[in-house]
Design an enzyme around this catalytic site. Structure first.
Site, mmCIF file in Angstrom:
data_model
loop_
_atom_site.group_PDB
_atom_site.id
_atom_site.type_symbol
_atom_site.label_atom_id
_atom_site.label_comp_id
_atom_site.label_asym_id
_atom_site.label_seq_id
_atom_site.Cartn_x
_atom_site.Cartn_y
_atom_site.Cartn_z
ATOM 1 N N HIS A 233 0.843 -1.197 0.000
ATOM 2 C CA HIS A 233 0.000 0.000 0.000
ATOM 3 C C HIS A 233 0.878 1.247 0.000
ATOM 4 C CE1 HIS A 233 -3.586 2.303 1.997
ATOM 5 N NE2 HIS A 233 -3.186 2.837 0.857
ATOM 6 N N ILE A 234 0.901 1.948 -1.131
ATOM 7 C CA ILE A 234 1.626 3.213 -1.253
ATOM 8 C C ILE A 234 0.675 4.348 -0.895
ATOM 9 C CG2 ILE A 234 2.980 4.675 -2.798
ATOM 10 C CD1 ILE A 234 3.591 2.235 -4.464
ATOM 11 N N GLN A 235 1.200 5.340 -0.181
ATOM 12 C CA GLN A 235 0.363 6.442 0.271
ATOM 13 C C GLN A 235 -0.286 7.189 -0.892
ATOM 14 O OE1 GLN A 235 3.289 5.576 1.568
ATOM 15 N NE2 GLN A 235 3.696 6.520 3.554
ATOM 16 N N THR A 240 -6.529 2.550 -0.072
ATOM 17 C CA THR A 240 -7.557 2.309 0.938
ATOM 18 C C THR A 240 -8.841 1.804 0.299
ATOM 19 O OG1 THR A 240 -6.602 4.028 2.359
ATOM 20 C CG2 THR A 240 -8.868 3.368 2.797
ATOM 21 N N THR A 241 -9.237 2.424 -0.804
ATOM 22 C CA THR A 241 -10.441 1.972 -1.511
ATOM 23 C C THR A 241 -10.263 0.560 -2.055
ATOM 24 O OG1 THR A 241 -10.926 4.260 -2.113
ATOM 25 C CG2 THR A 241 -12.038 2.538 -3.362
ATOM 26 N N TRP A 285 -1.157 -3.279 10.143
ATOM 27 C CA TRP A 285 0.210 -2.895 9.751
ATOM 28 C C TRP A 285 1.205 -3.782 10.502
ATOM 29 C CZ3 TRP A 285 -0.301 -0.077 5.648
ATOM 30 C CH2 TRP A 285 -1.329 0.850 5.526
ATOM 31 N N HIS A 290 2.615 1.459 6.218
ATOM 32 C CA HIS A 290 2.951 1.611 4.801
ATOM 33 C C HIS A 290 4.348 1.038 4.514
ATOM 34 C CE1 HIS A 290 -0.534 3.952 3.503
ATOM 35 N NE2 HIS A 290 -0.436 4.636 4.630
ATOM 36 N N ARG A 325 -0.316 5.543 -9.078
ATOM 37 C CA ARG A 325 -1.106 6.731 -9.410
ATOM 38 C C ARG A 325 -0.229 7.729 -10.137
ATOM 39 N NH1 ARG A 325 -4.423 10.526 -5.024
ATOM 40 N NH2 ARG A 325 -5.563 11.796 -6.565
ATOM 41 N N SER A 333 -1.894 15.237 -3.487
ATOM 42 C CA SER A 333 -2.759 14.611 -2.496
ATOM 43 C C SER A 333 -2.017 14.362 -1.186
ATOM 44 C CB SER A 333 -3.306 13.295 -3.050
ATOM 45 O OG SER A 333 -4.152 12.671 -2.121
#
EC number: 2.8.2.-
Length: 612
Positions: A233-235, A240-241, A285, A290, A325, A333
């Site tokens: 999971h990259i920030q 999250t979705t 976690w 992350h 992304r 963001s």
């Protein structure tokens, strides 16, 4: 036996007010004996005009007129039936207090009256509605007067049916995630739900050359075995979705159990108490906030099988997945997220068995957080981990000495990090792009052979899109994230090529399946026809007569004649005539008979497919 005074007054005519006294009305209520006697002693008063009721335990006389607003018996029984279960739902202490209040203030009659009057009002309104409907359908036969008793029974049946439907609905859909959605997912799917996605996407021109093995991603994921999906999971990439989709929206034999108020869900394998998913919403976690590729590859095996002996650990397949992304949108963001007070201090950044020192990884701010940070200050920090975050989190940091910048020159370090990130991304089991939600869903389903219940939603408006920046700031952000820009271009090209390759393969498989069905239908028809023809000939003629009439029998010619007469009207009449003329010719060879058979069978198959 003499009647009591209140009974005599109740049966007698009501007292009239004095002549000339103003007419006054009061709300009817229960009077005690003292109030009734006081009212009777004052002729002409308002209380005298109201008929006093008997005390508790004494019923009215049989000649007393009934109340005009008395509800039907059905509503009284329904009110009594509903009052007990509703009262039983209250806590024990609340029920005791309600009993005390009822004995002190006699609230039972008030509640009973309110409930019965409310049900009576609903009943009268429904009665008029039903009478209007029946009058439209059956004419003057359905009048209100004739429907009093029947409408009350019908209303009671409708109310009971409604309550039964509510109970069934609460049983089938106990929470926000209705089980009907899962039943709908197991039903027949839409013929091609991604056709609109193919038509809406612009024409894509590939830039990189990938092999068939790089494009064909088909993972034999054994959820009942020991395989494990690890989500990197990259920030601010939409992870999250996507993580919620994995635990709440995926169709499984044993779905994940997500309880209200808990951040983690229980995702066990069917028949086992082991998890098949290593992510934020399943295991938390466990390797740090992350965690990147370097941390996960060294931490996940130890966390999953840490309590077992090394010799007893199963041979697992770790399937890594992630979401990328657009670097500019992701950077903006993250800046907005830091502005609101996010710090990610819990991130461990463990590399080669140790976390970085304060000299290797300095902080960009002093204090508890960096809230209220302007964009210029966010970009000016040279130690900001937001710069090229996606490359750093997907590469093997041990190749460049972790966070020690003095191991190799910066240019060589950047090249090694970029190549490592590309290699790890290409060999991952799956990766998706935030800008292509539906394509991401399609590739995940085809890769792991696991379907989602509801389709993904593409959100075009985000916090990053609401930030207005000029061209100069955008160029600077792209310069700060030049490695991420190169990685995203590579990932987008690979992602779209995989999507096109999988779609073409799906169309080819569907075409091959139709051809196999066509061949099966053709063979089934020929076999059935030959059997019926041979049985008919054996029953109608003897072998000697058959040979005398036809010295050179050709079953294919007979098949052609039969097909020409038994084809559907959609068949071509010209081909039928040609087949008849060919069958009447003498000395026709085996090849001509085969040609007629093929044409007639193809026409038959075509007519069957047209009918289907």
């Amino acid at each position: 036996m003499a009647l009591p005074a209140f009974a005599a007054r109740a049966l007698g005519p009501p007292l009239q007010p004095e002549q000339g006294a103003p007419a006054r009305t009061t709300c009817p209520r229960r009077h005690s004996r003292v109030e009734a006697e006081l009212a009777a002693s004052r002729p002409g008063s308002v209380a005298a005009s109201v008929r006093a009721g008997p005390p508790r335990g004494v019923s009215l006389g049989f000649n007393s007129p009934p109340l005009q607003d008395k509800p039907p018996k059905a509503f009284s029984s329904l009110a009594g039936a509903l009052r007990a279960p509703l009262f039983a739902l209250l806590p024990r202490g609340r029920r005791r207090r309600m009993h005390d209040l009822r004995r002190r203030w006699d609230l039972g009659s008030l509640c009973r009256a309110l409930l019965t009057r409310g049900l009576a009002a609903v009943g009268h309104s429904l009665k008029h509605v039903l009478s209007a409907i029946f009058s439209k359908i059956f004419g003057p036969l359905a009048s209100v007067g004739n429907m009093d008793e029947k409408s009350n029974k019908l209303l009671l049946a409708l109310v009971m049916l409604f309550l039964f439907a509510v109970i069934v609905l609460q049983y089938v859909c106990p929470g926000t995630e209705c089980q009907l959605l899962r039943l709908q997912a197991f039903s027949s799917p839409v013929p091609d739900p991604y056709r609109s996605e193919d038509e809406s996407s612009a024409r894509f021109v590939p830039r990189y050359n990938f092999s068939r093995g790089d494009l064909l991603r088909k993972v034999d994921f054994d959820i009942k075995g020991d395989d494990l999906i690890v989500f990197l999971h990259i920030q601010k990439t939409g992870g999250t979705t996507f993580g919620r989709h994995l635990v709440r929206n995926i169709q499984l034999e044993q779905p994940c159990e997500c309880r209200v108020g808990q951040k983690k869900c229980t995702c066990h394998r069917p028949g086992k108490r082991e998890t098949w998913l290593f992510s934020r919403f399943s295991t938390g976690w466990s390797c740090g906030l992350h965690a990147d590729w370097t941390e996960l590859t060294s931490c996940v095996p130890a966390v999953v099988d840490g309590k077992r002996d090394a010799r007893l650990r199963p041979s697992r397949n770790f399937h890594y997945i992630t979401i990328l992304r657009d670097p500019v949108s992701r950077y903006l963001s993250e800046w907005r997220h830091v502005q609101r007070g996010a710090t990610w201090k819990a991130s461990l950044h463990v590399c080669d068995g140790r976390p970085p020192t304060s000299e290797e990884l300095p902080s960009c701010y002093t204090g508890d957080d960096w809230s209220g940070c302007p964009l210029k200050e966010f970009m000016d920090c040279p130690y900001n981990l937001a710069n090229n975050r996606q490359v750093r989190m997907l590469s093997d940091l041990t190749l460049v000495g972790c966070y020690n910048l003095s191991v190799m020159p910066e240019k060589q370090r950047n090249k090694v990090l970029l190549e490592s990130a590309k290699s790890n991304l290409k060999h991952m089991a799956f990766f998706g792009l935030t800008e292509f939600q539906r394509k991401t869903q399609y590739l995940f389903e085809k890769t792991f052979n696991m379907n989602f219940i509801s389709p993904f939603t593409q959100y075009n408006t985000t916090r990053a899109s609401s930030v207005e920046i000029n061209e100069e700031i955008q160029k600077r952000i792209e310069g700060l994230n030049f490695l991420d820009m190169e990685l995203y271009s590579y990932a987008k090209d690979l992602f779209l090529q995989r999507y096109q390759f999988m779609r073409q393969k799906e169309h080819q498989d569907a075409r091959r399946k139709r051809q196999e069905q066509r061949k099966f239908l053709k063979g089934r028809f020929l076999q059935t026809h030959f059997q019926s023809q041979s049985q008919g000939q054996s029953q109608s003629q003897s072998p000697g007569q058959n040979l005398s009439q036809n010295p050179n029998p050709n079953p294919n010619q007979n098949l052609t004649q039969n097909l020409s007469h038994n084809l559907t009207p959609s068949s071509n009449p010209n081909s039928t005539q040609r087949e008849n003329r060919g069958s009447q010719k003498q000395g026709s060879g085996q090849g001509q008979g085969d040609s007629g058979t093929s044409n007639g069978t193809n026409d038959y198959i075509g007519s069957v497919e047209t009918w289907r």
